[in-house]
Design an enzyme around this catalytic site. Structure first.
Site, PDB file in Angstrom:
ATOM      1  N   HIS A 113     -32.115  -9.988  23.623  1.00 53.92           N
ATOM      2  CA  HIS A 113     -30.894 -10.442  24.286  1.00 53.92           C
ATOM      3  C   HIS A 113     -30.910 -12.026  24.316  1.00 53.92           C
ATOM      4  O   HIS A 113     -32.175 -12.569  24.496  1.00 53.92           O
ATOM      5  CB  HIS A 113     -30.969 -10.063  25.784  1.00 53.92           C
ATOM      6  CG  HIS A 113     -29.883 -10.935  26.800  1.00 53.92           C
ATOM      7  ND1 HIS A 113     -28.559 -10.471  26.637  1.00 53.92           N
ATOM      8  CD2 HIS A 113     -30.083 -11.715  27.500  1.00 53.92           C
ATOM      9  CE1 HIS A 113     -27.807 -11.380  27.297  1.00 53.92           C
ATOM     10  NE2 HIS A 113     -28.894 -12.046  28.143  1.00 53.92           N
TER      11      HIS A 113
ATOM     12  N   MET B 234     -18.828   4.874  -4.818  1.00 54.47           N
ATOM     13  CA  MET B 234     -19.043   3.801  -5.783  1.00 54.47           C
ATOM     14  C   MET B 234     -19.527   2.558  -5.229  1.00 54.47           C
ATOM     15  O   MET B 234     -19.014   1.687  -5.026  1.00 54.47           O
ATOM     16  CB  MET B 234     -17.916   3.581  -6.670  1.00 54.47           C
ATOM     17  CG  MET B 234     -17.426   4.601  -7.500  1.00 54.47           C
ATOM     18  SD  MET B 234     -16.035   4.212  -8.584  1.00 54.47           S
ATOM     19  CE  MET B 234     -16.015   5.855  -9.492  1.00 54.47           C
TER      20      MET B 234
ATOM     21  N   ASP C 214     -22.026   5.253 -10.578  1.00 54.11           N
ATOM     22  CA  ASP C 214     -20.409   5.331 -10.286  1.00 54.11           C
ATOM     23  C   ASP C 214     -20.010   6.535 -11.462  1.00 54.11           C
ATOM     24  O   ASP C 214     -19.074   7.123 -11.032  1.00 54.11           O
ATOM     25  CB  ASP C 214     -19.859   4.073 -10.719  1.00 54.11           C
ATOM     26  CG  ASP C 214     -20.026   3.158  -9.743  1.00 54.11           C
ATOM     27  OD1 ASP C 214     -20.545   3.417  -8.630  1.00 54.11           O
ATOM     28  OD2 ASP C 214     -19.423   1.889  -9.995  1.00 54.11           O
TER      29      ASP C 214
ATOM     30  N   GLU D 177       0.802  -1.252   0.000  1.00 59.27           N
ATOM     31  CA  GLU D 177      -0.093   0.045  -0.049  1.00 59.27           C
ATOM     32  C   GLU D 177       0.744   1.230   0.119  1.00 59.27           C
ATOM     33  O   GLU D 177       1.935   1.241   0.696  1.00 59.27           O
ATOM     34  CB  GLU D 177      -0.915   0.024   1.148  1.00 59.27           C
ATOM     35  CG  GLU D 177      -1.591   1.349   1.441  1.00 59.27           C
ATOM     36  CD  GLU D 177      -2.468   1.695   0.507  1.00 59.27           C
ATOM     37  OE1 GLU D 177      -2.331   2.939  -0.125  1.00 59.27           O
ATOM     38  OE2 GLU D 177      -3.194   0.788  -0.235  1.00 59.27           O
TER      39      GLU D 177
END
Length: 471
Positions: free
Chosen positions: A449, A323, A317, A207
């Site tokens: 719960h 997107m 997009d 990255e």
């Protein structure tokens, strides 16, 4: 003479097919053009994106559980084997069923599917070049551009479809890569990296930025980084990929670290996942006079999705915003209803996003970093899943819920969930934010719960009251 329609939609992805169906429900005559080979409707999402990737993620989760988790539940399994052809075939079956479902809906509501490559002409006409070489012209009162997006290719790391691939080819690796190098630490790279890591590949993520999941809440991204490293993924951050060389079945990726050191990574497959951009190639925007940003390819529109050309609209997009398939779908619905004279709206501050790694990540609203930038006082409530009975019973205790609220009004500004089934838990928070609700509103809703949703309630209680009940 050209066929005439009230609406011609270009693109049959989540935005396009949704708009076409809704317009047809509202009694418009609609055609929807799709260029994908095999006459497959559904766009990138259904064919080579959201759906097949999630099918593989679920299948690989089952395999991972059989290998490493079931024994802790007292379920002893021996001789576990991966049947990759069956896994891939199941993925393809899921895709086929869902794309077939879109075709069924088109038939049910009277949408005319037209197969071929569409080009926008002046005067709101659409030229469609079919696979057979024949050209058809569709005349429409309105044209909707919904062609989606495509993977970004790096000029120094070109796709070859086998060794250096986009997310499309990474859905069909066979056999499992020995070493998958993922270029890009965003959600696509981490999701597909997770699939192949579970199935036996070594996975290395490279990255360029100093963190993964750059647009996610920083606290969540940091915890994801830690958990994925524990799962065996390797990361090289602040590392710039500079090229790759292929020799036989080996790919050598070259990169440069922050300190200038040259690095080399050898693998048999490289997934380039550095983002997506609007797909506009061959659409005829210039000829038709449609304005778009030449750098980003985004088409500017108004609140009703109108472009600068009367009768031509764009969604998904192709326009500003995340997107995301569900964002495009909502825009498709709103577009069709406004075209019919209705007055719906989209709250872009309440669009959720989900990352389907494990544990999952889901969020809605602003990150803490974005809230800080506004300069307004805020408060944060956090609650770990490990403190809930349901998470303990499931043996899924990683992660937490984070609720960010306005300090003065208690209005919810953002919710970020890292944990089991976060994708489902986020819906409650989206609803509260849509109605401008507060952290107290979430906390005072009764949560069953034992459920995972109790963590959401407790984080909200922490935000508004300063302390939870169960921690």
């Amino acid at each position: 003479m050209a066929d005439e329609y009230d609406l011609v939609v270009i693109g049959a992805g989540p935005g396009g097919y949704t708009a076409a169906i809704r317009a047809a429900q509202l009694k418009m005559k609609v055609a929807c053009v799709e260029k994908r080979a095999g006459k497959a409707l559904g766009g990138t999402c259904l064919n080579v994106g959201c759906i097949p990737s999630k099918a593989l993620l679920d299948s690989s989760e089952h395999y991972e559980a059989a290998l490493h988790k079931l024994a802790r539940h007292g379920v002893k399994v021996s001789g576990v084997q991966l049947d990759l052809p069956t896994m891939l075939a199941r993925k393809d079956k899921v895709v086929k069923e869902l794309t077939g479902g879109v075709a069924f809906l088109f038939k049910k509501y009277g949408v005319t599917p037209v197969y071929g490559a569409a080009k926008l002409l002046k005067g709101n006409a659409v030229e469609v070049a079919g696979e057979d070489g024949k050209t058809t012209t569709l005349k429409a009162k309105n044209v909707l551009l919904a062609t989606g997006s495509e993977s970004v290719e790096l000029p120094f790391l070109k796709y070859d479809g086998k060794h250096v691939v986009s997310s499309t080819e990474a859905l069909n690796f066979s056999p499992v890569p020995k070493h998958l190098i993922v270029v890009g630490g965003g959600y696509i790279g981490l999701e597909l990296g997770s699939v192949w890591k579970r199935l036996g590949a070594k996975v290395t993520v490279v990255e360029f930025l100093p963190r993964i999941l750059a647009i996610s809440d920083g606290e969540v991204a940091a915890e994801v980084f830690k958990l994925l490293k524990q799962q065996g993924m390797e990361f090289h951050l602040e590392t710039k990929v500079t090229g790759a060389a292929i020799k036989g079945d080996t790919v050598t990726v070259t990169a440069q670290a922050k300190d200038g050191k040259e690095l080399k990574f050898e693998g048999d497959r490289v997934l380039v996942a550095v983002g997506r951009r609007p797909f506009t190639a061959g659409l005829g925007l210039d000829e038709a006079g449609v304005t778009y940003d030449p750098k980003t390819r985004q088409i500017p529109v108004d609140e009703s999705f109108r472009t600068n050309v009367p009768g031509v609209y764009a969604i998904g997009d192709l326009i500003a915003g995340p997107m995301l398939a569900h964002k495009a779908s909502e825009e498709g619905v709103v577009f069709a209803e406004r075209l019919a004279g209705m007055k719906p709206h989209i709250n872009y501050d309440a669009i959720p996003s989900v990352i389907y790694i494990w544990p999952e990540v889901a969020s809605v609203g602003k990150t803490e970093e974005q809230v800080k930038e506004t300069g307004k006082p805020y408060k944060v409530g956090r609650f770990k899943f490990a403190a809930t009975g349901r998470a303990k019973a499931m043996d899924e205790q990683d992660g937490f819920v984070k609720v960010i609220a306005d300090e003065k009004t208690d209005r919810v500004l953002g919710v970020h969930i890292l944990g089991p089934r976060a994708s489902d838990l986020i819906a409650e928070c989206v609803t509260v934010m849509e109605y401008h609700g507060s952290a107290e509103d979430i906390a005072r809703c009764t949560h069953g719960h034992p459920t995972l949703s109790e963590a959401v309630g407790e984080a909200a209680r922490m935000a508004y009251a300063g302390m939870p009940l169960n921690s």
